[in-house]
Design a protein around this motif. Sequence first.
Motif, short mmCIF file in Angstrom:
data_model
loop_
_atom_site.label_atom_id
_atom_site.label_comp_id
_atom_site.label_asym_id
_atom_site.label_seq_id
_atom_site.Cartn_x
_atom_site.Cartn_y
_atom_site.Cartn_z
N ARG A 178 -6.82 -5.00 -5.54
CA ARG A 178 -5.63 -4.15 -5.68
C ARG A 178 -4.78 -4.60 -6.87
O ARG A 178 -4.24 -3.77 -7.59
CB ARG A 178 -4.80 -4.19 -4.40
CG ARG A 178 -5.51 -3.65 -3.18
CD ARG A 178 -5.93 -2.19 -3.30
NE ARG A 178 -4.88 -1.26 -3.02
CZ ARG A 178 -4.51 -0.86 -1.82
NH1 ARG A 178 -5.15 -1.30 -0.74
NH2 ARG A 178 -3.53 0.00 -1.67
N ASP A 238 0.83 -1.20 0.00
CA ASP A 238 0.00 0.00 0.00
C ASP A 238 0.87 1.26 0.00
O ASP A 238 0.58 2.22 -0.72
CB ASP A 238 -0.94 -0.03 1.21
CG ASP A 238 -1.95 1.08 1.18
OD1 ASP A 238 -2.72 1.17 0.21
OD2 ASP A 238 -1.97 1.87 2.15
N ALA A 277 4.66 -2.64 -5.79
CA ALA A 277 3.39 -2.86 -5.08
C ALA A 277 2.68 -4.08 -5.65
O ALA A 277 2.21 -4.95 -4.90
CB ALA A 277 2.50 -1.63 -5.19
N PHE A 295 1.62 -7.47 -3.63
CA PHE A 295 0.23 -7.94 -3.53
C PHE A 295 0.11 -9.36 -4.08
O PHE A 295 -0.56 -10.20 -3.48
CB PHE A 295 -0.73 -7.00 -4.26
CG PHE A 295 -1.07 -5.75 -3.50
CD1 PHE A 295 -1.62 -5.81 -2.22
CD2 PHE A 295 -0.87 -4.50 -4.06
CE1 PHE A 295 -1.94 -4.67 -1.52
CE2 PHE A 295 -1.19 -3.34 -3.37
CZ PHE A 295 -1.72 -3.42 -2.09
N GLU A 297 2.37 1.71 -3.38
CA GLU A 297 1.37 2.23 -4.31
C GLU A 297 1.19 3.73 -4.11
O GLU A 297 1.11 4.49 -5.08
CB GLU A 297 0.05 1.49 -4.10
CG GLU A 297 -1.04 1.92 -5.06
CD GLU A 297 -2.35 1.21 -4.81
OE1 GLU A 297 -3.37 1.76 -5.24
OE2 GLU A 297 -2.36 0.12 -4.20
N GLN A 298 1.14 4.17 -2.86
CA GLN A 298 1.01 5.61 -2.57
C GLN A 298 2.19 6.40 -3.13
O GLN A 298 2.03 7.55 -3.53
CB GLN A 298 0.92 5.84 -1.06
CG GLN A 298 -0.36 5.40 -0.43
CD GLN A 298 -0.33 5.57 1.08
OE1 GLN A 298 0.29 6.50 1.59
NE2 GLN A 298 -0.99 4.69 1.80
#
Length: 129
Positions: A120, A89, A100, A104, A92-93
């Motif tokens: 996601r 996460d 990311a 995942f 991804e930010q």
Amino acid sequence: PAEESVGVYMRLSRLQMRTKQFQGAEGSLHECLSLPLKDEAKVECMYGLAELGVLRGETDESISSIQHILDMADIPEVLQAKSVFLLADIYEQKHNYADALKLFESIRDTYPNYQAVDARITYLKKKMK
């Protein structure tokens, strides 16, 4: 016993985070870390500090905390998967979509909510096209 205190500190810190009392949450989590237990028993408190860092926007500190957790031996599989999810996460930010996505995908079978992971993954694959 000190082991039971971990759960108490975690519940308290989560309540404090929900009410945006971040300083109080940090204090609770540091109290948890000061308990006379092995690191493996306090890993939830470490994870709580990583979550708190994300809420505060301190993602570099959170990454460091998560890496420390993931480097530990004998942590519960669910907590390991949650740590990887949080790290993904953060990536991804930071628009690091490729890393990311890899993270995942690595927890697709171990994260408690596979639908969240699949969502996601689908989102990131579309984002990377």
